[in-house]
Design a protein around this motif. Structure first.
Motif, mmCIF file in Angstrom:
data_model
loop_
_atom_site.group_PDB
_atom_site.id
_atom_site.type_symbol
_atom_site.label_atom_id
_atom_site.label_comp_id
_atom_site.label_asym_id
_atom_site.label_seq_id
_atom_site.Cartn_x
_atom_site.Cartn_y
_atom_site.Cartn_z
ATOM 1 N N ILE C 10 14.785 -5.073 1.643
ATOM 2 C CA ILE C 10 16.255 -5.276 1.046
ATOM 3 C C ILE C 10 16.416 -6.615 1.884
ATOM 4 C CG2 ILE C 10 18.539 -4.576 0.964
ATOM 5 C CD1 ILE C 10 17.633 -1.680 0.879
ATOM 6 N N ALA C 84 14.070 -9.706 2.499
ATOM 7 C CA ALA C 84 13.456 -8.464 1.652
ATOM 8 C C ALA C 84 12.086 -8.356 2.010
ATOM 9 C CB ALA C 84 13.868 -8.525 0.217
ATOM 10 N N SER C 88 9.934 -5.883 4.094
ATOM 11 C CA SER C 88 9.044 -4.910 3.505
ATOM 12 C C SER C 88 7.696 -4.780 4.125
ATOM 13 C CB SER C 88 8.462 -5.272 1.972
ATOM 14 O OG SER C 88 7.970 -6.657 2.075
ATOM 15 N N PHE C 244 15.376 -7.895 -3.369
ATOM 16 C CA PHE C 244 14.717 -6.620 -3.039
ATOM 17 C C PHE C 244 13.167 -6.882 -3.399
ATOM 18 C CE2 PHE C 244 18.817 -5.385 -5.031
ATOM 19 C CZ PHE C 244 19.006 -4.396 -4.113
#
Lengths: 89, 405, 418
Positions: C10, C84, C88, C244
């Motif tokens: 995010i 993001a 991740s 995202f």
């Protein structure tokens, strides 16, 4: 045109320019006491109409006055009352 | 088994023909709609030609209530949607509203409407800005207005990928039909032929400076020097094949395959993405290169881009391995309207067994393309490939084919 | 069961702070980031309040040329995509470019850049024919907002399908919904998806003035965004972005990724009624909610929190309250429902993604953000809108809804991945 009274003919012209005419409705007829809803004008059309009236007449209408009134007669009354008040001031 | 999605209606507003029949007759005959810009005085700009839709009087087709709140390209789109629905024989009152959706492509929205309001804002003041500005210029406007006019409450959407968007929209429509919606109005109708839109297009450096309509837009020519922009496009009615068959609809063809890729960042040295898009679209349709009867090219008329496209086609089909055509040489590039118009042309080619020509072009031998240049070519067409690329690296490919009986 | 889609990264740029940490701190504290407009002199306008981001692109790693080339909205998206991706744990080198796509939602594209360039090339509106010699060389990138998707693809190395999704104020939900469909159908394995908008410019302020959609509470900007409150009188314009990393669930699990939540269901419907108006019954939003729940294979009473559209216009607040009651039934009264627009304003196409971020973080933290400035609810809005203070609340599933000009009604169901 600032200061002069808004007539029904002015209003018809402004309505046509601002929002066109609904099919099957004759604006040239007696529309004074028909509701804007019956005439096919939604709040957006009336906001555009109100803003054109403001510009032509150099006034500032209350936020809700255009969307609350239901008929051309009522709208003319609101606008002309305000114009008269401004002339008097 | 995945749902088959078919096209049952076509609505066209194109520079060389208002209405599908006029467009197709002109396109088969090689008649161009490109000329000097009429919508404003373009004589002082580096580009002076455009493809403008002829003879379009919005008030002949649309209620006057819609006129003050719509940009020119939205009016074209509303009419194209009406014609596509009529062509498909869709009686709206016999449909559930949630069974019908609208998914269009846009590129720059209602730019001319926006220009007028920007001028009011800066020249006169904020109180002069129209109550319709909040939606009349934005990218979602055509989808919104078409859904309202036709009472379509199903899944709707808008994609913006410059000229590739026309295919992306059709693909998204196919997805929604596969998920259970019966009918989607899809494609693109576009145009920003106004001074403000013009200088933005000039800035990209891809417009031709030519002043001769018959020589201006020459994709795959050795001396290609840019494209002519245009307005218009096509809206198609996409339906679940089963549902279309049940209601006895006439079917133009099936949306059989699709894929999209994005080019690597310029300067990375990596391979461009168009070939991958073509291969994946063929695979998605379950066909091989040998099955493709014609390729409708993106046809940028910018040498680097022409070379990239010719190389991709050559890599998949071999040298002069498939007929290639670019009827957009008669309309100009229509941005988000281009690819759905090419798809319409591809479907009409399938119907009539004729490939429309690419006009004005003497193909450069180095590209090794079988470009259909000397008039229409009669040939059975069962399967066609449509290519579309958008500024910045978007590549989309779509396979349409004759529907199974 | 087919492929499932999860959020594993995010990034947020929102009023009140850049980055997920600052964003969540604002929401969990119930602070507001609305203020008097500072980007230009708002004196001539009716609504002079906005939720602006204090944003320094150079400090966030953009080069001078990128800053010059990109509209502010594109800059936001590149920054949130980077956050993001970094979060991740999928470094750019690990991504298969061909199996990675991009969707960026935006309602109004490069509005700030276009407004500015129009003014220059028309000499302040004096010229009917804009002068191309005064245009910036990258004007085409403002002309077509698809440039936002290009920028994000270039900055992340994605070479799969890329597009901008532009469905007005539901763009942020629809962009992520579109991306999830691409993963589910197998076209890609990873999507960099979200939305951005930077609309705080004179033309946007003027166009919402014209329909009196924005608030006129200029004397109290910090408390101007008042969804569901009886004293509300329009929305507060905002800006920002959320992007995202979406992944296929099994692949994310296999690499040991931190999974925020699953995108369990999504749907969009149109009201086919009016470009700006809503019918009070909320039937079309209700249909979108039902379809999203259906796709998630969930019952209405499994929803723990409703992340509202909550724009703070009378018609919206009533419309969505009706839609939520229609679909959740009695459970609606037991379910907290809040609007983060009370704190970060309404960033048009971006807000749907920012609200997905808030919803994912609500699941992550078992904390429901509040509706700020809610003191006296509209009597017609009688649900639990979590006034003023965030609430600790077991949140395994969130319904996020959006509603936009053009008639778009969208709904997404997010669920703790198990």
């Amino acid at each position: 045109m600032a200061g002069s009274e808004l007539t029904i003919e002015d209003l018809k012209r402004i309505l046509r320019d601002a929002a066109g005419e609904t099919e099957g409705i004759d604006l040239d007829g007696d529309i004074l006491d028909q509701t804007f809803e019956d005439l096919g004008y939604d709040s957006l059309a009336l906001l555009e109409t109100g803003s054109r009236i403001e510009r032509e007449h150099g006034i500032e209408l209350e936020d809700t006055s255009v969307t609350v009134v239901e008929t051309p007669r009522a709208l003319l009354a609101v606008v002309n009352e305000q114009l008269a008040a401004e002339r008097a001031a | 088994m995945t749902t088959s999605v078919v096209v049952t209606g076509i609505g066209v507003t194109a520079p060389n023909g208002l209405g599908t029949d006029a467009f197709w007759a002109a396109t088969r005959a090689g008649e161009s709609g490109i000329g000097p810009v009429k919508r404003f005085d373009a004589t002082g700009y580096p580009a002076k030609l455009a493809g403008e839709v002829p003879g379009f009087e919005a008030t002949d087709h649309l209620p006057s209530r819609l006129i003050p709140q719509t940009d020119h390209m939205t009016r074209l789109a509303l009419v194209a949607a009406d014609w596509a629905l009529a062509d498909a024989g869709v009686a709206l009152d016999q449909w559930q509203q949630f069974d019908m959706g609208v998914i269009t492509a846009s590129s720059s929205g209602g730019f001319e409407f926006g220009q007028n309001e920007l001028q009011k804002l800066w020249a006169k003041g904020g109180q002069y800005v129209s109550a319709y500005q909040s939606f009349a210029w934005f990218y979602a406007v055509n989808t919104g207005q078409i859904s309202i006019r036709n009472g379509m409450q199903g899944p709707s959407g808008v994609v913006v990928s410059d000229q590739a968007g026309g295919l992306d929209a059709l693909a998204q429509a196919r997805r929604q039909i596969r998920k259970g919606t019966r009918l989607i109005v899809s494609g693109g109708v576009d145009g920003s032929i106004c001074p403000w839109g013009w200088i933005a297009q000039v800035a990209a450096g891809r417009l031709t400076g030519s002043e001769d309509p018959d020589k201006a837009y020459r994709p795959f020519a050795a001396d290609a020097d840019g494209y002519v922009p245009g307005e218009g496009g096509a809206l198609l009615i996409l339906e679940d094949a089963e549902s279309a068959r049940e209601r006895g609809a006439r079917v133009y063809g099936e949306i059989a395959g699709y894929a999209a890729t994005f080019d690597p960042k310029p300067g990375s040295g990596r391979e461009p993405g168009l070939k991958r898009a073509i291969e994946a679209a063929l695979a998605d349709a379950g066909v091989t290169a040998a099955d493709i009867d014609v390729v409708f090219a993106d046809a940028a008329a910018v040498p680097d881009l022409d070379r990239a496209e010719a190389e991709a086609i050559g890599a998949v089909f071999g040298p002069r391995g498939v007929p290639v055509t670019a009827p957009k040489t008669m309309t100009g590039r229509l941005y988000s309207g281009a690819a759905s118009l090419d798809t319409a042309a591809a479907l009409l080619s399938i119907r009539d067994g004729v490939i429309p020509p690419t006009t004005n072009v003497a193909p450069a031998p180095e590209y090794d393309l079988d470009l259909v240049v000397d008039g229409p070519r009669t040939a059975p067409v069962a399967t066609a490939l449509v290519l579309a690329r958008g500024y910045g690296g978007f590549n989309s490919a779509m396979v349409v084919r004759k529907a199974a009986k | 069961m087919g492929r499932r889609v999860v959020i594993t990264g995010i990034g947020v740029v929102a009023p009140g702070g850049v980055g997920v940490k600052d964003f969540w701190s604002l929401l969990s504290d119930g602070r507001t980031a609305t203020r008097g407009i500072t980007f230009f002199d708002p004196t001539p306008f009716r609504s002079r309040v906005a939720a602006e981001v204090d944003f320094d692109p150079e400090a966030l790693g953009l080069s001078p040329q990128e800053i010059r080339r990109m509209d502010r909205a594109a800059q936001f998206a590149v920054v949130t995509a980077a956050e993001a991706l970094a979060g991740s744990g999928l470094e750019t080198a690990d991504l298969d470019p061909y199996r990675t796509g991009v969707t960026v939602g935006s309602a109004v594209g490069a509005t700030m850049g276009l407004d500015q360039e129009y003014r220059v090339t028309s000499d302040g509106g004096r010229l009917d024919l804009n002068d191309h010699r005064y245009a910036v060389p990258h004007l085409y990138d403002f002309f077509v907002p698809s440039s936002f998707a290009s920028e994000v693809a270039w900055s992340t190395g994605a070479e799969g399908p890329a597009t901008v999704v532009s469905t007005g104020c539901t763009s942020g939900l629809d962009s992520v919904g579109y991306a999830a469909e691409l993963i589910r159908e197998g076209s890609v394995d990873v999507m960099i998806a979200g939305a951005t908008d930077a609309p705080i410019s004179p033309i946007t302020v003027a166009c919402f003035d014209a329909i009196k959609a924005t608030t006129s509470r200029n004397d109290d900007p910090e408390h101007a965004s008042r969804p569901f409150d009886n004293s509300r009188n329009g929305f507060v314009l905002g800006e920002g972005s959320a992007m995202f990393v979406l992944e296929e669930y099994e692949a994310a699990k296999a690499r040991g990724a931190h999974i925020y939540c699953e995108i369990a269901g999504y749907a969009t419907r149109s009201n086919a009624f009016h470009m700006t108006g809503l019918r009070p019954e909320g039937l079309e939003m209700a249909e979108a909610i039902r379809q999203a729940l259906d796709e998630a294979r969930m019952n209405p009473d499994e929803i723990d929190y409703v992340n509202a559209h909550g724009s703070g216009t009378k018609q919206n607040d009533r419309h969505e309250t009706a839609a939520v009651k229609r679909t959740l039934g009695e459970h609606a009264y037991r379910t907290p429902m809040s609007s983060i627009k009370s704190m970060v304003g309404h960033s048009l196409g971006a807000i749907g993604s920012i609200e997905i971020a808030a919803s994912a973080l609500a699941i992550e933290n078992n904390l429901v953000p509040p509706t700020a400035n809610l003191h006296e609810p509209d009597p017609q809005c009688d649900l639990d809108y979590v006034p003023l203070k965030a609430r600790e609340w077991t949140t395994d599933a969130v319904l996020s809804v959006g509603s936009g000009f053009g008639g778009f009604q969208s709904a997404m169901v997010l669920r703790r991945a198990s």
